[in-house]
Each structure stands twice: as C-alpha cells, then as structure tokens.
Motif scaffolding. Structure first.
Motif, PDB file in Angstrom:
ATOM      1  N   ARG A  76      14.474  45.016 -11.004  1.00  0.00           N
ATOM      2  CA  ARG A  76      14.155  43.651 -11.428  1.00  0.00           C
ATOM      3  C   ARG A  76      15.513  42.688 -11.012  1.00  0.00           C
ATOM      4  O   ARG A  76      16.929  42.944 -11.547  1.00  0.00           O
ATOM      5  CB  ARG A  76      14.060  43.465 -13.020  1.00  0.00           C
ATOM      6  N   ASP A  77      15.474  41.750 -10.511  1.00  0.00           N
ATOM      7  CA  ASP A  77      16.038  40.536 -10.081  1.00  0.00           C
ATOM      8  C   ASP A  77      17.363  41.029  -9.580  1.00  0.00           C
ATOM      9  O   ASP A  77      18.566  40.536  -9.759  1.00  0.00           O
ATOM     10  CB  ASP A  77      16.607  39.596 -11.303  1.00  0.00           C
ATOM     11  N   LEU A  78      17.323  41.924  -8.562  1.00  0.00           N
ATOM     12  CA  LEU A  78      18.551  42.754  -8.165  1.00  0.00           C
ATOM     13  C   LEU A  78      19.149  41.810  -7.051  1.00  0.00           C
ATOM     14  O   LEU A  78      18.523  41.119  -5.870  1.00  0.00           O
ATOM     15  CB  LEU A  78      18.157  44.116  -7.477  1.00  0.00           C
ATOM     16  N   PRO A 124      31.697  49.939   0.718  1.00  0.00           N
ATOM     17  CA  PRO A 124      32.876  49.335   0.426  1.00  0.00           C
ATOM     18  C   PRO A 124      33.055  47.643   0.489  1.00  0.00           C
ATOM     19  O   PRO A 124      32.381  47.339   1.833  1.00  0.00           O
ATOM     20  CB  PRO A 124      34.183  49.916   1.317  1.00  0.00           C
ATOM     21  N   GLY A 125      33.347  46.826  -0.281  1.00  0.00           N
ATOM     22  CA  GLY A 125      33.069  45.588   0.067  1.00  0.00           C
ATOM     23  C   GLY A 125      32.135  44.926  -0.508  1.00  0.00           C
ATOM     24  O   GLY A 125      31.837  43.615  -0.456  1.00  0.00           O
ATOM     25  N   ALA A 126      30.901  45.519  -1.265  1.00  0.00           N
ATOM     26  CA  ALA A 126      29.796  45.248  -1.622  1.00  0.00           C
ATOM     27  C   ALA A 126      29.893  45.338  -3.313  1.00  0.00           C
ATOM     28  O   ALA A 126      30.597  46.062  -3.599  1.00  0.00           O
ATOM     29  CB  ALA A 126      28.566  45.837  -1.149  1.00  0.00           C
ATOM     30  N   ARG A 127      29.139  44.547  -3.839  1.00  0.00           N
ATOM     31  CA  ARG A 127      28.875  44.646  -5.398  1.00  0.00           C
ATOM     32  C   ARG A 127      27.599  43.991  -5.781  1.00  0.00           C
ATOM     33  O   ARG A 127      26.776  43.405  -5.342  1.00  0.00           O
ATOM     34  CB  ARG A 127      30.109  43.754  -5.968  1.00  0.00           C
ATOM     35  N   PHE A 128      27.123  44.824  -6.710  1.00  0.00           N
ATOM     36  CA  PHE A 128      25.873  44.306  -7.463  1.00  0.00           C
ATOM     37  C   PHE A 128      26.211  42.840  -8.284  1.00  0.00           C
ATOM     38  O   PHE A 128      27.142  43.104  -9.131  1.00  0.00           O
ATOM     39  CB  PHE A 128      25.264  45.397  -8.445  1.00  0.00           C
ATOM     40  N   ALA A 129      25.675  41.821  -7.920  1.00  0.00           N
ATOM     41  CA  ALA A 129      25.864  40.789  -8.547  1.00  0.00           C
ATOM     42  C   ALA A 129      24.799  40.397  -9.742  1.00  0.00           C
ATOM     43  O   ALA A 129      24.913  39.174 -10.376  1.00  0.00           O
ATOM     44  CB  ALA A 129      25.899  39.394  -7.562  1.00  0.00           C
ATOM     45  N   GLY A 130      23.949  41.131  -9.959  1.00  0.00           N
ATOM     46  CA  GLY A 130      22.983  40.899 -10.760  1.00  0.00           C
ATOM     47  C   GLY A 130      21.751  41.825 -11.055  1.00  0.00           C
ATOM     48  O   GLY A 130      21.496  42.571  -9.709  1.00  0.00           O
ATOM     49  N   VAL A 145      20.825  41.310  -0.566  1.00  0.00           N
ATOM     50  CA  VAL A 145      19.675  41.433  -1.318  1.00  0.00           C
ATOM     51  C   VAL A 145      19.630  40.334  -2.403  1.00  0.00           C
ATOM     52  O   VAL A 145      20.460  40.082  -3.403  1.00  0.00           O
ATOM     53  CB  VAL A 145      19.662  42.876  -2.378  1.00  0.00           C
ATOM     54  N   ASP A 146      18.519  39.528  -2.087  1.00  0.00           N
ATOM     55  CA  ASP A 146      18.615  38.092  -3.165  1.00  0.00           C
ATOM     56  C   ASP A 146      17.555  38.201  -4.142  1.00  0.00           C
ATOM     57  O   ASP A 146      16.315  38.052  -3.790  1.00  0.00           O
ATOM     58  CB  ASP A 146      18.163  37.086  -2.099  1.00  0.00           C
ATOM     59  N   SER A 147      17.635  38.444  -5.441  1.00  0.00           N
ATOM     60  CA  SER A 147      16.923  38.377  -6.560  1.00  0.00           C
ATOM     61  C   SER A 147      15.435  39.137  -6.120  1.00  0.00           C
ATOM     62  O   SER A 147      14.473  38.674  -6.391  1.00  0.00           O
ATOM     63  CB  SER A 147      16.734  36.874  -6.863  1.00  0.00           C
ATOM     64  N   VAL A 148      15.714  40.433  -5.924  1.00  0.00           N
ATOM     65  CA  VAL A 148      14.383  41.312  -5.480  1.00  0.00           C
ATOM     66  C   VAL A 148      13.802  42.063  -6.743  1.00  0.00           C
ATOM     67  O   VAL A 148      14.747  42.462  -7.416  1.00  0.00           O
ATOM     68  CB  VAL A 148      14.724  42.270  -4.368  1.00  0.00           C
ATOM     69  N   SER A 149      12.579  41.979  -6.865  1.00  0.00           N
ATOM     70  CA  SER A 149      12.016  42.487  -7.992  1.00  0.00           C
ATOM     71  C   SER A 149      10.494  43.385  -7.620  1.00  0.00           C
ATOM     72  O   SER A 149      10.029  42.612  -6.778  1.00  0.00           O
ATOM     73  CB  SER A 149      11.363  41.678  -9.065  1.00  0.00           C
TER      74      SER A 149
END
Length: 554
Positions: A9-11, A62-68, A26-30
C-alpha cells in the motif's frame, strides 16, 4: 486463494544521490497478491522493479530508504520488523534469488559450506545429514557431478552454475514466498526450462507465492498468472498475463512486447566482414582447473588427480572487424575460454595468437598497451565494478592510465561514452549500488570501450538488459565495431542476439566444439544433435507468448 497474503500500500522508496538530493525508485505503488499466486514484474532497466522486489524482504540497498507505505505479508508489515524478526523472516518465510549470484556467494567458502550453513540455520535437513541435503539440492538443480560442485569455490563455476546454486540456497527451507530477481538471466534455454519446471513443481507442492522480476517476457508468459508493468517507479498496467500481453493498454507495454527477440526474425545487421588477417587465433587449446595446492610440501609430495578438461582441442579464428558468437549450455566452457584470452587464468596448452603474435600468461604479465587492446565485459557487472568508486571514477581511470588525459577531458569523454549507451551525465556521480542491474552493465560496457580496444570479450553482456535497452546497446556496439574495426568474442545463451551480432558461431558442449561456421550455416543446417537441441529449446521458449495468445483466443 487468500487475497490477503501480501498487500502493498502506497509504497515509496527513494535513493540518496547527493547532499539533499533524492531519486524516487518506487513511487506510491499499491497492489495485493493471493496465496500461491505467481506475479511477474516487468519493465525497462531502472524502472524500479528490483527495488520493489527487495521490499518484500524488508531490504534496501545502502543509500536507499522507505519513504512511506507498507508491505504486509500474512497481515504483518515487514517494514516494521526489528533485526531479530528479520533474521527469522528471511529464509524461513521469504527468500530471494538475486540477479548477480557472484555477489551473493562468499568467494573463500566452498559451495557445500554455503548450503550446509543455511541448512543448519533453518534446521532443514530433516532425517538426512546437512551434506546429504545439500547434495540433494544440487542434484535437483541438474548440476553436473554434485559431489564435485559441493567442493568447488564460486569462481570455479560458470555463471549459470552459480545461478543454480543461489536458487538451491533459496529453496533450503521451502519458504512460503520466493522472490526471483532475473532468476534465469545467466541460464541457457535448456537449463532455464529445467529450473523453471523445478520451481513450478515446488510451488504446486507447497502453494508457494512466487514473484518473478524479469526482462524476459517469455519467462513471465510461461510462469506467471498475473503481471505488473512498471516505468519510472510507477505501475502502468496490472492484470492477467494473457490479457496484458495480448491487449496491452499503454504504448509502453506494447513497445516492450514488440521488442521481444525472436530467432526467426534475427538477421545479421552488422557491417560485412572484410577479408583480413585474424585479430585472434587459437589452435588446439586445452584447459583444466588445478585442484588442491602445490604450495605446501604435502601438496608437492601428494599431488591431487588432474581434473577433467574444461576445454579440449579448441581452434578458432576471429578476423579484424568481425564477431565470433560462442554458445552452449551452462558449464560448457564459454566463460573459461574468454578468461584464458583475457589473461585471468593460465595453465592452458595449445597456442593463442593476437594480431599475429603469441599471447600467453596472466594479464598482470602483459604490457599496458596489450591490456588496453584486449578488454573484457563480465557477466556479473556488480562484481566487476568497484563499489567504493563513482561511475565517473570507474570510466575516467582507464582514460587517464591509457591515454594520459586530464581529469576534465577524461570526464567529458566518460559522459560521451555513457551517452552512447543511453545514460545521461547525471549518472557520473552515482555509485554502482545506486544503479539497476542493466545500468551497471552499461557502465561496464562504457569502461571497456574507454581504452579503444581491438578485441572485446563479451561474456553475456546483454543478459541483464531489458529488450528495449538491449536493442540500443547492440546498436551502439555494432557502431563502435564499424568505426574502430573492433573484433568481438560474443558469448551468450540468447540465440537471436548471437544471430544478429555474429559473423560466425561456435557451439560448445562440455568443452568440445560441436559446430563451427558462418552464422547462417550453423543456424540453418547444424551438423550436431546438440546444436539441434539448443535451437529446438529456444524455439520452444519463444512460443510461450504465442501459446498464451492462442489460449486467449480460444
């Protein structure tokens, strides 16, 4: 089927590319996945499909993060797991088959030790010993002589053999979710079919949920009930595979499907081979790996028995400005042949000549100009690019070493090389871990051509590329060959690509030549049963989309 097995949901996932600079992968994928379903994720290199795949394991580079957003497996958000929960989750509940097997295997540990460690960690031996269970897994992967493979190190295996080892590792605990990131990229069509059949049988027996990430749409058509099409981090299409492949709604999906290579339409579109002396020639080349160590007194007193030949009586010639395609199953000796010519291994018998002069020994023993003139593009780009260097440093260094360029001039030339491979100058500041597999491979190609080589050894150079990027890379390679007269030794298990690129084809089986001649002759009138089986295997694989279309029509 339980529709709530996996829910995304909204990844949103972002990569840091510089101070206060981020790129969304990855842009707001559900979407959701049912228990036991097979989902394919397709799209061009850099579209975010591998980043999305890693999210199912609660992992980012490394250098990446989950933003939502969230990734729930059986109702639990795995992105909230602590270190202890992640350790229990990975391997037992979910496993991943990575795109680059060499980067997933510890080089100083044998294959047996890799598998036994996992079997003991997950208590997966059952009523067998860990060694027996490991040998059983290797045999299930259709690996030749599992006992010998068990005692070998990763560098002693072909790319296809290493890929099958990491698939075996993922299957150790029979997890309920398996994510396969380009799982058959390094496999020839006959072995690919065996591996996919094996994974399919496992799924039926255990009701495993499978997620395939691949640029090979034939594999997706064969294995997946449903497919997601991604571009720029977004999902453009989501539906049953048959429907998406036969009636795509977007121009992007239509272009992907139209670009699928087919052997029947493959034509040699490169420049004509001009009458010329051979840039490379080999006569009666034999090679076998040594076993054990002769460095110690015991090793000298009790030498181990000679291993069977990896290559036997290989003779070939590559004229200037031409391409020799080398095909064969995993373990046939293709990569070993390239490694000998590149000077990465020695100990062979027979003669090799480069530009009319004897060529022997390791690359470290060759002079600088000879090293410049012979370049190699490796099958696993992640293992051949320095992870601590930026793309700029990776390409600029050979320009400075071989041509004495200033930093500024070398940087400009590096940007030009990237542009020829459809990568913009913004990639110069990134590190390899911030690139997709296909982008990493294009950087490796740019580095090889930085030295203006006379011979390029191409070991599965397009295996990590989606079909549209593959087409542009092959076009660039043919243009570079036309402009510089470069000779290619082109290793691939993709027969349409070999047919398009090659003036001649050499077919290897277990280190022996089965067919050798001009491309049209080998493909139209092969002399060996082995070559006929290779051609038949590819023709069968290329029918997967046609079969789905036919079933849909009926």
């Amino acid at each position: 089927m339980d529709p709530s097995h996996i829910e995304v949901r909204d990844l949103k996932l972002v990569y840091t590319t510089g101070p206060k600079q981020e790129v969304t992968a990855v842009d707001s994928v559900s979407f959701s996945i049912a228990k036991g379903e097979t989902l394919g994720i397709v799209g061009e290199s850099g579209c975010g499909k591998s980043s999305l795949a890693r999210a199912f394991l609660a992992y980012t580079r490394p250098g990446a993060r989950f933003a939502g957003g969230s990734v729930k497996v059986s109702g639990v958000d795995v992105l909230n797991f602590g270190p202890g929960e992640i350790l229990k989750y990975r391997g037992r509940k979910a496993a991943m088959v990575p795109q680059n097997p060499l980067s997933s295997l510890t080089p100083h540990r044998t294959i047996g030790k890799h598998l036994v460690e996992l079997i003991e960690l997950h208590d997966a031996a059952g009523d067998k010993s860990p060694r027996a269970k490991a040998l059983e897994l290797l045999a299930a992967m259709e690996l030749p002589t599992p006992e010998a493979i068990y005692d070998r190190y990763p560098h002693q295996l072909s790319g296809g053999q290493r890929q099958r080892v990491v698939i075996a590792a993922a299957l150790v605990a029979e997890p309920e979710l398996i994510v396969l990131d380009e799982p058959t990229t390094a496999l020839d069509k006959t072995v690919e079919s065996q591996v996919l059949d094996l994974v399919g049988r496992l799924q039926k027996r255990t009701n495993t949920t499978l997620i395939y990430v691949s640029h090979d749409l034939n594999v997706i058509a064969r294995m997946c009930e449903r497919v997601l099409v991604m571009k720029d981090g977004k999902v453009l299409e989501d539906g049953p595979t048959t429907e998406v492949f036969t009636n795509p709604r977007t121009d992007y999906a239509r272009a992907l499907i139209a670009a699928i290579p087919r052997l029947s339409t493959a034509t040699r579109s490169n420049v004509k081979r001009l009458p010329s002396p051979s840039m490379l020639a080999a006569r009666n080349l034999d090679f076998a790996y040594r076993t054990g160590s002769s460095w110690t007194p015991l090793g000298r007193l009790f030498p181990k028995r000679q291993q069977p030949n990896i290559l036997s009586e290989i003779s070939l010639a590559i004229p200037v400005n031409s391409t020799l395609g080398v095909v064969g199953e995993s373990g046939s000796g293709k990569s070993t042949l390239a490694a000998i010519i590149a000077g990465l291994v020695d100990g062979n018998s027979g003669a090799i000549e480069f530009d009319g002069k004897p060529l022997s020994g390791l690359a470290t023993q060759r002079n600088r100009d000879l090293r410049r003139r012979i370049q190699m593009i490796f099958q696993d780009p992640a293992s051949s690019l320095n992870p601590q260097h930026t793309v700029e440093q990776i390409i600029v260094r050979p320009l400075q070493i071989f041509f004495g360029m200033t930093r500024a001039a070398a940087r400009d030339r590096a940007a030009e090389l990237l542009g020829e491979l459809d990568l913009g100058p913004q990639f110069l500041g990134r590190s390899p871990r911030q690139l997709s597999g296909g982008q990493q491979q294009r950087v490796a190609i740019a580095r090889a051509f930085a030295g203006k080589p006379d011979l390029v050894l191409c070991d599965e150079v397009t295996s990590a590329l989606d079909v549209t990027v593959q087409a542009s890379v092959l076009k660039a390679m043919k243009r570079l060959q036309r402009e510089h007269g470069t000779a290619y030794l082109f290793i691939s298990h993709d027969l349409p690509v070999v047919a398009e690129m090659s003036d001649q084809i050499l077919v290897l089986e277990k280190g022996n030549i089965r067919d050798y001649g001009d491309t049209a002759t080998v493909l139209s009138t092969p002399t060996s049963d082995y070559t006929k089986r290779l051609l038949a295997a590819f023709e069968t694989a290329s029918q997967q989309l046609a079969n789905r279309t036919l079933k849909h029509a009926n």
